[in-house]
Design an enzyme around this catalytic site. Structure first.
Site, PDB file in Angstrom:
ATOM      1  N   GLY A  52     -13.640  -2.669  41.371  1.00 11.36           N
ATOM      2  CA  GLY A  52     -13.880  -3.029  40.078  1.00 11.36           C
ATOM      3  C   GLY A  52     -14.480  -2.282  39.102  1.00 11.36           C
ATOM      4  O   GLY A  52     -15.327  -1.555  39.546  1.00 11.36           O
ATOM      5  N   CYS A  53     -14.388  -2.421  37.638  1.00 13.62           N
ATOM      6  CA  CYS A  53     -14.993  -1.770  36.682  1.00 13.62           C
ATOM      7  C   CYS A  53     -16.370  -1.736  36.599  1.00 13.62           C
ATOM      8  O   CYS A  53     -17.170  -0.561  36.753  1.00 13.62           O
ATOM      9  CB  CYS A  53     -14.283  -1.740  35.503  1.00 13.62           C
ATOM     10  SG  CYS A  53     -14.388  -3.713  35.198  1.00 13.62           S
ATOM     11  N   TYR A  54     -17.134  -2.935  36.679  1.00  9.56           N
ATOM     12  CA  TYR A  54     -18.509  -2.968  36.753  1.00  9.56           C
ATOM     13  C   TYR A  54     -18.969  -2.342  38.144  1.00  9.56           C
ATOM     14  O   TYR A  54     -20.060  -1.699  38.172  1.00  9.56           O
ATOM     15  CB  TYR A  54     -18.748  -4.509  36.546  1.00  9.56           C
ATOM     16  CG  TYR A  54     -19.130  -5.024  35.354  1.00  9.56           C
ATOM     17  CD1 TYR A  54     -19.912  -4.433  34.381  1.00  9.56           C
ATOM     18  CD2 TYR A  54     -18.196  -5.995  34.680  1.00  9.56           C
ATOM     19  CE1 TYR A  54     -20.335  -4.849  33.198  1.00  9.56           C
ATOM     20  CE2 TYR A  54     -18.473  -6.550  33.577  1.00  9.56           C
ATOM     21  CZ  TYR A  54     -19.461  -5.871  32.568  1.00  9.56           C
ATOM     22  OH  TYR A  54     -19.731  -6.305  31.307  1.00  9.56           O
ATOM     23  N   ALA A  55     -18.340  -2.850  39.087  1.00  9.60           N
ATOM     24  CA  ALA A  55     -18.874  -2.364  40.526  1.00  9.60           C
ATOM     25  C   ALA A  55     -18.882  -0.741  40.316  1.00  9.60           C
ATOM     26  O   ALA A  55     -19.656  -0.279  41.041  1.00  9.60           O
ATOM     27  CB  ALA A  55     -17.936  -2.794  41.586  1.00  9.60           C
TER      28      ALA A  55
END
Length: 327
Positions: free
Chosen positions: A136-139
């Protein structure tokens, strides 16, 4: 012959960026872009930035006889798609959704499992697998900020993270939170201390520091711009600033796209690139780590192409030599 690529779920922002990258990629050819809602229409009727670059229509069916398939559908749809559309055993699959990211969800078929596709963490595993679950992007942004500390068992205290993302992080489908009149000149918090990427971040940390059980306090925020994630994370540590910088430089010494800056960083250094920029400051007992990426590239499609390059034995940066939209 160049490897043939198929894209499933071609109408969204991530798919549009993926097409943009692959049509300019020197080592592959796009065979089809499938969209259930846009089938038969020109790709440029949706992705208007590709006028003059792409003459294809959205496919109305999936051709399974390709070398690599990217799954760009909404979360929860990739697994059902693969169940309904059996693919040859040697087809390489890169899933951009979160369906296969967690260890408990990684099982595919015949004992095969998806590999978590953060190259800075699983570089060698990605090179030898046919199945990648794109992070994921935040991850991606938060993991890249924290993993060097985990590698030296230095995440001993609670971690506090504030992360702000652009409106493209909400996807192409209009929503109340992405409406221009609300988003412009505005900022808001959502899913505080309960973000869906927390599980994959903790799993990645524990792959390097298996006793990690500290709190990970994430405050996600909506920004009044379109692209990019800007993360500030801090935790108490005994490391001095110089030691921390040396640790991060060593950890990312072979990374193609992750850099430790000697200056304070800002968002425009990474927008339109597959780069992650980091900087570190020791403030009292706390180490402050700043991390920034483009959510559609290093946080999605760019990282997916990076993973494809590794899986196909191509140069890791092929098709990804992009300049930041700095001004």
């Amino acid at each position: 012959m160049k490897p043939n690529i198929g894209i499933v779920g071609g109408g969204g922002y991530a798919a549009g960026e993926l097409i943009r990258l692959l049509v300019n990629h020197p080592g592959v050819t796009i065979e089809f872009v499938y969209s259930r809602s846009q089938g038969g229409k020109p790709i440029t009727s949706v992705h208007q930035d590709l006028v003059g670059k792409v003459e294809m229509d959205f496919a109305e069916s999936v051709n399974p006889e390709v070398d690599v398939i990217f799954l760009c559908m909404g979360h929860g749809n990739s697994r059902s798609f693969l169940e309904d559309n059996p693919l040859p055993d040697d087809t390489k699959i890169i899933d951009i959704s979160r369906d296969f990211r967690l260890s408990k969800d990684a099982e595919y078929k015949d004992g095969k499992r998806f590999v978590y596709g953060l190259p800075e963490l699983n570089h060698e595993k990605i090179k030898t697998t046919d199945l990648v679950a794109n992070p994921g992007c935040y991850a991606s942004a938060i993991e890249l900020a924290l993993l060097p500390l985990a590698s030296e068992q230095q995440l001993k205290q609670d971690i506090h993270v504030q992360a702000i993302t652009g409106s493209t992080g909400a996807g192409r489908k209009p929503s109340k939170s992405s409406h221009f009149s609300r988003r412009d000149g505005n900022i808001s918090i959502y899913k505080a201390l309960n973000h869906q990427h927390e599980g994959e971040i903790k799993e990645s940390i524990r792959s390097l520091q298996n006793d990690f059980d500290q709190k990970l306090n994430i405050i996600p925020m909506r920004g009044n711009y379109t692209r990019g994630i800007f993360v500030t994370a801090y935790t108490k540590t005994d490391l001095e600033e110089k030691q921390a910088i040396e640790l991060y430089n060593d950890f990312y010494s072979d990374a193609q796209f992750t850099y430790v800056s000697s200056d304070r960083i800002h968002l425009k250094q990474v927008v339109n690139t597959n780069r992650c920029m980091l900087d570190l400051q020791k403030l009292g007992d706390n180490l402050l780590i700043t991390s920034t990426i483009d959510n559609l590239l290093k946080g999605a499609s760019g990282q997916a192409v990076q993973n494809m390059n590794l899986m196909l034995g191509l140069c890791e940066d092929a098709g990804l030599q992009l300049k930041a939209s700095y001004f």
